[in-house]
Design a protein around this motif. Structure first.
Motif, PDB file in Angstrom:
ATOM      1  N   LYS A  20       0.862  -1.186   0.000  1.00 23.84           N
ATOM      2  CA  LYS A  20       0.000   0.000   0.000  1.00 23.84           C
ATOM      3  C   LYS A  20       0.896   1.233   0.000  1.00 23.84           C
ATOM      4  CE  LYS A  20      -4.112  -2.039   2.057  1.00 23.84           C
ATOM      5  NZ  LYS A  20      -5.133  -1.886   3.089  1.00 23.84           N
ATOM      6  N   ARG A 117      -1.790  -3.558  -5.103  1.00 23.54           N
ATOM      7  CA  ARG A 117      -3.062  -2.878  -4.831  1.00 23.54           C
ATOM      8  C   ARG A 117      -2.830  -1.608  -4.007  1.00 23.54           C
ATOM      9  NH1 ARG A 117      -6.374  -7.529  -2.121  1.00 23.54           N
ATOM     10  NH2 ARG A 117      -4.317  -7.863  -1.203  1.00 23.54           N
ATOM     11  N   VAL A 119      -4.627   2.453  -2.929  1.00 26.20           N
ATOM     12  CA  VAL A 119      -5.871   3.213  -2.824  1.00 26.20           C
ATOM     13  C   VAL A 119      -6.021   4.034  -4.092  1.00 26.20           C
ATOM     14  CG1 VAL A 119      -7.072   5.016  -1.532  1.00 26.20           C
ATOM     15  CG2 VAL A 119      -5.725   3.329  -0.326  1.00 26.20           C
ATOM     16  N   GLU A 120      -7.202   3.942  -4.702  1.00 29.15           N
ATOM     17  CA  GLU A 120      -7.452   4.685  -5.930  1.00 29.15           C
ATOM     18  C   GLU A 120      -7.625   6.159  -5.604  1.00 29.15           C
ATOM     19  OE1 GLU A 120     -10.768   4.402  -9.533  1.00 29.15           O
ATOM     20  OE2 GLU A 120     -10.469   2.711  -8.180  1.00 29.15           O
ATOM     21  N   ARG A 121      -7.096   7.009  -6.460  1.00 35.69           N
ATOM     22  CA  ARG A 121      -7.159   8.445  -6.173  1.00 35.69           C
ATOM     23  C   ARG A 121      -8.562   8.994  -6.365  1.00 35.69           C
ATOM     24  NH1 ARG A 121      -7.321  12.584  -9.579  1.00 35.69           N
ATOM     25  NH2 ARG A 121      -7.373  12.210 -11.822  1.00 35.69           N
TER      26      ARG A 121
END
Length: 138
Positions: A20, A117, A119-121
């Protein structure tokens, strides 16, 4: 008055683990199995048993839990990300110490692979990464 001899610290292997947004720098030294994370013991730093188990997995798999002392500096992310980064770093450090003996077992267990994987922005015009603002027809 005799001068104190400076004991030289020899790192047997080092590795950088990432998970992450956490980054862990791991150093292996000769010892009896003591794991230190940011100056604290692993049980003191990671209070939950799952994270402690995650960090120790590569050492247990390669049966080197009582052979090396592990010094870890970890920054960023949360508890789960930091534990995963430590596991990845320990696996890489073990491979650097003795590549032939440990690499195949660690790779088969999935400890050598960096988990991509993230965190998507958040996008503009939206409430979150994918969540839209509530639509109103009228």
């Amino acid at each position: 008055m005799a001068k104190k001899e400076k004991k030289e610290i020899v790192n047997l292997g080092h590795g950088v683990g990432r998970r992450k947004s956490a980054v862990a720098r791991v150093y292996l030294r000769e010892g009896n199995g003591k794991i230190t994370v940011n100056g604290k013991s692993v049980e003191e730093y990671f209070v939950d048993a799952i994270s402690v188990f995650t960090v120790k997995q590569p050492l247990v798999l390669t049966e080197t839990a009582d052979k090396f002392d592990v010094i870890i500096t970890v920054v960023g992310g949360g508890i789960a990300g930091q534990a995963g980064a430590c596991r990845h770093g320990i696996a890489r450090a073990l491979c650097e110490e003795d590549n032939d003996a440990y690499r195949s077992a660690l790779h088969a267990a999935g400890f050598m692979t960096r988990d991509p994987r993230m965190v998507e922005r958040k996008k503009y015009g939206q409430r979150g990464a994918r969540r839209r603002f509530q639509f109103s027809k009228r």
